[in-house]
Design an enzyme around this catalytic site. Sequence first.
Site, PDB file in Angstrom:
ATOM      1  N   GLY A 205      -2.553   3.596   1.687  1.00 46.62           N
ATOM      2  CA  GLY A 205      -1.710   2.666   1.049  1.00 46.62           C
ATOM      3  C   GLY A 205      -2.429   1.846  -0.052  1.00 46.62           C
ATOM      4  O   GLY A 205      -1.981   0.804  -0.622  1.00 46.62           O
ATOM      5  N   ASP A 248       0.889  12.109   2.373  1.00 48.48           N
ATOM      6  CA  ASP A 248       2.123  11.282   2.825  1.00 48.48           C
ATOM      7  C   ASP A 248       1.600  10.567   4.104  1.00 48.48           C
ATOM      8  O   ASP A 248       1.467  11.194   5.325  1.00 48.48           O
ATOM      9  CB  ASP A 248       3.374  12.195   3.185  1.00 48.48           C
ATOM     10  N   MET A 249       1.799   9.297   4.036  1.00 47.84           N
ATOM     11  CA  MET A 249       1.135   8.464   5.410  1.00 47.84           C
ATOM     12  C   MET A 249       2.154   8.965   6.461  1.00 47.84           C
ATOM     13  O   MET A 249       1.832   8.335   7.618  1.00 47.84           O
ATOM     14  CB  MET A 249       0.857   7.220   5.297  1.00 47.84           C
ATOM     15  N   LYS A 262      -3.173  -3.060   4.286  1.00 50.85           N
ATOM     16  CA  LYS A 262      -3.209  -4.348   3.586  1.00 50.85           C
ATOM     17  C   LYS A 262      -1.891  -4.500   3.056  1.00 50.85           C
ATOM     18  O   LYS A 262      -1.454  -3.573   2.178  1.00 50.85           O
ATOM     19  CB  LYS A 262      -4.128  -4.442   2.626  1.00 50.85           C
ATOM     20  N   HIS A 266       4.580  -4.550   5.898  1.00 52.98           N
ATOM     21  CA  HIS A 266       6.085  -5.513   5.786  1.00 52.98           C
ATOM     22  C   HIS A 266       7.038  -4.754   4.802  1.00 52.98           C
ATOM     23  O   HIS A 266       7.924  -5.255   4.787  1.00 52.98           O
ATOM     24  CB  HIS A 266       5.491  -6.744   5.245  1.00 52.98           C
TER      25      HIS A 266
END
Length: 362
Positions: A205, A248-249, A262, A266
């Site tokens: 990301g 796509d993670m 990072k 959240h």
Amino acid sequence: MANDKTNMVVHEGEACFSVMELPNIASMLMAVRAAIELKVFDIIADAGPEAQLSASEIVSYIPTSNPKAAEKLDRILGLLSAYDFLINTSLRQSHDGAGRERTYSLSKMSRYLLRNTKGTSMAANLLLMSGRESFESYDELKNAVLKDDFQFFTKAHAMAPYEVLDPNSIQIFDEAMGNFTKLLLDGVLNVYKGFKDVNELMDVGGGNGAALQYILTLYPNIRGINFDRPHVIDSAPKIPGVEHAAGDMFQSLPKAESIMLKSILHNWDDDKCKKLLKNCLDALPNNGKIIILEFIVPEMIENTTESRMATSSDVQMLTVFGTKERTLAEYEGLAKSAGFLGPNDFPTAHGFHVMEFFKTCG
């Protein structure tokens, strides 16, 4: 006894006035936003390091035909001075001799609101979070209590957060994230020395690769892999020492010796976080590590910068994404459920933490 009663009255009075000032926060915030949009801070900065300008002098650099522009701008500048965003340096005779006028210089805070200061400006962040889209979402905040699984942003705008961004908003968003990354990493790299033994680091990301680029300036031996969605990677610039990878993670990740997340977890609920962390585990070799950078919500909330930053971000995540900031114990639980060992926790500035978790042998 009399003194005790007097002190009680004084403290009660201070509490009352603090509550009375709450509505003024909106005026202050929008005054700062207007000053950024009018380039007030940059105009003063461009006039020189010790510049002291009047509202009429500032207006001469603003494209407007409004004959009362200086008068109205001076009222905004007065509010900014009352909150230390500017310094009201003097009261002097106006150039036209018609009266007296205030002059203003930059304060320590306003120097972080200059648009042309790369890497240290918070101007784009303020524009992003004070925009109409954010305020309309916050108007739905009470429904977090009244309704289960309520999507504030979608309710307010009939679309997801990233879908509402127009080209100008996308530019502001990218600028905001880049500058925020630089400011956070300054604190991280001052405290966390765990990159010194890293040979390969994948930033999952990672956007345009700004975080890796900054880390590599201090640790040029690291081979960087910047992983993000295909449309993000398509526009990512070439960075020496960094390979861009698209995917796509939540499906799978390329193999890497170390992984950094990072301000990613959240954005997602627990199930999505567990899926992503399991994919990270699968991509790592035995004894590989994952480095997680997030705000940590303290177990006990106090009137401190750390608590304010973490809880403010938590409510922001609740409002925009329907997700949350977490406690250290919550992150430990998520990581261990995916098979990681740890954490090693490194608190940095203002409630932001670096957490190391390791893939166990076997």
